[in-house]
Design an enzyme around this catalytic site. Structure first.
Site, PDB file in Angstrom:
ATOM      1  N   GLN A 163      46.608  32.231  31.211  1.00 28.57           N
ATOM      2  CA  GLN A 163      46.493  32.943  32.481  1.00 28.57           C
ATOM      3  C   GLN A 163      45.526  32.286  33.452  1.00 28.57           C
ATOM      4  O   GLN A 163      45.742  32.335  34.666  1.00 28.57           O
ATOM      5  CB  GLN A 163      46.056  34.384  32.204  1.00 28.57           C
ATOM      6  CG  GLN A 163      46.223  35.313  33.381  1.00 28.57           C
ATOM      7  CD  GLN A 163      46.294  36.750  32.918  1.00 28.57           C
ATOM      8  OE1 GLN A 163      47.339  37.228  32.497  1.00 28.57           O
ATOM      9  NE2 GLN A 163      45.177  37.440  32.985  1.00 28.57           N
ATOM     10  N   GLU A 205      44.369  35.058  42.306  1.00 27.47           N
ATOM     11  CA  GLU A 205      42.921  34.906  42.272  1.00 27.47           C
ATOM     12  C   GLU A 205      42.435  33.667  43.015  1.00 27.47           C
ATOM     13  O   GLU A 205      41.290  33.248  42.860  1.00 27.47           O
ATOM     14  CB  GLU A 205      42.434  34.903  40.822  1.00 27.47           C
ATOM     15  CG  GLU A 205      42.766  36.219  40.133  1.00 27.47           C
ATOM     16  CD  GLU A 205      42.232  36.331  38.728  1.00 27.47           C
ATOM     17  OE1 GLU A 205      41.590  35.369  38.256  1.00 27.47           O
ATOM     18  OE2 GLU A 205      42.452  37.380  38.102  1.00 27.47           O
ATOM     19  N   ASP A 242      41.390  31.471  29.974  1.00 31.22           N
ATOM     20  CA  ASP A 242      41.792  32.825  29.581  1.00 31.22           C
ATOM     21  C   ASP A 242      43.205  32.728  29.028  1.00 31.22           C
ATOM     22  O   ASP A 242      44.160  32.512  29.773  1.00 31.22           O
ATOM     23  CB  ASP A 242      41.737  33.770  30.782  1.00 31.22           C
ATOM     24  CG  ASP A 242      42.227  35.183  30.443  1.00 31.22           C
ATOM     25  OD1 ASP A 242      42.475  35.453  29.247  1.00 31.22           O
ATOM     26  OD2 ASP A 242      42.344  36.000  31.370  1.00 31.22           O
ATOM     27  N   ASP A 315      38.340  40.695  26.464  1.00 32.03           N
ATOM     28  CA  ASP A 315      38.698  41.409  27.693  1.00 32.03           C
ATOM     29  C   ASP A 315      39.622  42.569  27.326  1.00 32.03           C
ATOM     30  O   ASP A 315      39.182  43.702  27.178  1.00 32.03           O
ATOM     31  CB  ASP A 315      39.354  40.454  28.684  1.00 32.03           C
ATOM     32  CG  ASP A 315      39.897  41.154  29.928  1.00 32.03           C
ATOM     33  OD1 ASP A 315      39.495  42.300  30.197  1.00 32.03           O
ATOM     34  OD2 ASP A 315      40.731  40.554  30.639  1.00 32.03           O
ATOM     35  N   LYS A 340      34.644  44.783  33.219  1.00 25.54           N
ATOM     36  CA  LYS A 340      35.389  45.135  34.427  1.00 25.54           C
ATOM     37  C   LYS A 340      35.168  46.620  34.679  1.00 25.54           C
ATOM     38  O   LYS A 340      35.586  47.452  33.867  1.00 25.54           O
ATOM     39  CB  LYS A 340      36.887  44.848  34.244  1.00 25.54           C
ATOM     40  CG  LYS A 340      37.227  43.375  34.052  1.00 25.54           C
ATOM     41  CD  LYS A 340      38.704  43.214  33.727  1.00 25.54           C
ATOM     42  CE  LYS A 340      39.120  41.751  33.675  1.00 25.54           C
ATOM     43  NZ  LYS A 340      40.529  41.585  33.247  1.00 25.54           N
ATOM     44  N   LYS A 391      32.793  36.196  36.666  1.00 29.08           N
ATOM     45  CA  LYS A 391      34.147  35.666  36.828  1.00 29.08           C
ATOM     46  C   LYS A 391      34.740  36.350  38.052  1.00 29.08           C
ATOM     47  O   LYS A 391      35.022  37.549  38.022  1.00 29.08           O
ATOM     48  CB  LYS A 391      34.963  35.978  35.574  1.00 29.08           C
ATOM     49  CG  LYS A 391      36.412  35.557  35.630  1.00 29.08           C
ATOM     50  CD  LYS A 391      37.082  35.955  34.326  1.00 29.08           C
ATOM     51  CE  LYS A 391      38.587  35.825  34.443  1.00 29.08           C
ATOM     52  NZ  LYS A 391      39.259  36.284  33.215  1.00 29.08           N
TER      53      LYS A 391
END
Length: 431
Positions: A163, A205, A242, A315, A340, A391
């Site tokens: 990713q 992103e 990732d 994550d 997050k 990040k």
């Protein structure tokens, strides 16, 4: 005391043009706080629930009017009258009012909006920057950035399985220098891709998302870009990836499949060896979600195999949840947590996850989501907690650069007390 007198929620748009929740909090003495909630594309199945309307006639069902109604209705009724500095009390009251484990009744997007806006209102009331309000006088560590310069997987439309391919300026002396190094490498990468006839449009992103032959080609381009920018790979700038392996995992036949590129399939031991080979071949310092989120024993195995060599970040595995993190610590699974705020749904719970990780010798990486906004809360949060790593995307798209610009402002405000750890932010692996 600074009493909350009014709470206002509204529907706004995120960086993908999808609706999200914005909340404003007002206090009796003129304090004001505003926060906008981010949204993820690749989400862990155990994340707090983001409440969407499901009305296909509006935004394809992605509207958040129900969440906004919950902000302006039950949440406002519950929280108006609280002292805005009582963050734990505010968050606990909202969690109790929701009454579910995953905040699915009122919506984590509604609850988080109020939580973050309340913190900002408290900081405003006291005349303090948010990082200082949350972290006190000891908040001084600027984070080493993970800059997502090549996007793949669920964040793009290309044929790359992993990713994110990220650069980390571990040799910089300040966050301002780190951002400059990242920008120069990003521009060098763009030049290399363009020269080879690859598209330089960007993904969610802000990273490039061209097609590659396999998952190693992006790593090779990163090495070339780092060198073209005048830096040494592995010394000045290291690489993080990732894998988002839950997207590759086939639970029926218990294999990982490189479904977007070569079609190769791996058993778990084979996949661990595959990743270990990449670590040996390239200056990879961090791997996020190398194992499917539900395979706890396999996480413990890869940590035993690679945990002293490379940062292994949970994550989807931890979803910023202290119950999962506590279990992982007990099992020796992973050595880092990605934080997050919208995965768990309140500021208090995010702070608790960072604290628990650090106490156990795990690193904590404060993170954005793929659907972002101009909100810069995570930049203040990472400094407030001295977490040491952030990040927040690539060197393009204003929704990403807003966080980098805020970090440079904070570093300037801190002056001589500011500390950039660089490679030393990886305090639990052999460097």
């Amino acid at each position: 005391m600074s009493i909350i007198t009014d709470i206002l929620g509204r529907e706004v748009l995120d960086s993908r043009g999808n609706p999200t929740v914005e909340v404003e909090v007002y206090t009796e003495d003129g304090g004001f706080g505003r926060a906008i909630v981010p949204s993820g594309a690749s989400t862990g199945e155990h994340e707090a629930v983001e409440l969407r309307d499901g009305d296909k006639s509006r935004f394809g069902g992605k509207g958040v009017l129900k969440a906004v109604e919950n902000v302006n209705g039950p949440l406002a009724k519950e929280i108006v009258g609280f002292d805005t500095t009582d963050q734990r009390g505010i968050d606990a009251a909202m969690i109790k009012l929701d009454g579910t484990e995953n905040k699915g009744k009122l919506g984590a997007n509604a609850i988080l909006g109020v939580s973050l806006a309340a913190a900002r209102a408290a900081a405003d009331e006291l005349g303090l920057p948010l990082y200082e309000y949350l972290g006190g006088p000891n908040a001084h560590v600027l984070p080493t950035p993970m800059m997502n310069v090549i996007n793949g997987g669920a964040h793009s439309d290309n044929k790359v399985d992993f990713q994110e391919f990220m650069i980390m300026p571990v040799g910089a002396k300040s966050v301002r220098e780190a951002i400059r190094m990242g920008s120069e490498t990003f521009q060098a990468l763009k030049s290399l891709l363009s020269a080879d006839g690859k598209v330089t449009s960007v993904g969610d992103e802000g990273g490039f998302a061209p097609d590659f032959a396999n998952n190693e080609e992006p790593l090779q381009y990163l090495i070339k870009a780092i060198e073209k920018a005048g830096y040494k790979a592995g010394e000045d700038i290291s690489i993080a990836i990732d894998v988002a392996s839950s997207e590759l995992w086939n639970n029926e036949d218990k294999t990982y499949k490189l479904r977007w590129s070569t079609g190769e399939e791996f058993t778990t031991p084979e996949f661990v060896k595959y990743l270990e080979g990449l670590v040996a071949k390239y200056p990879i310092i961090s791997i996020e979600d190398p194992i499917d989120e539900n395979n706890w024993e396999d996480w413990a195995s890869i940590t035993k195999e690679l945990g002293e060599k490379v940062q292994l970040v949970g994550d989807d595995f931890f979803v910023t949840n202290t119950d999962y993190l506590r279990k992982g610590i007990k099992m020796g699974a992973a050595n880092s947590i990605l934080v997050k705020v919208n995965q768990i749904g309140t500021l208090t719970e995010s702070l608790e996850a960072i604290e628990m990780a650090k106490e156990a010798g795990y690193t904590a990486v404060v993170s954005h989501r793929s659907g972002e906004t101009e909100d810069t809360t995570i930049a203040d949060l990472v400094v407030a907690t001295n977490a040491g790593q952030i990040k927040t995307g690539s060197m393009s798209r204003t929704d990403r650069l807003a966080k980098y610009n805020q970090l440079m402002r904070i570093e300037e405000q801190l002056g001589d007390t500011a500390s950039y750890k660089g490679i030393n932010s990886f305090y639990n692996i052999k460097k």
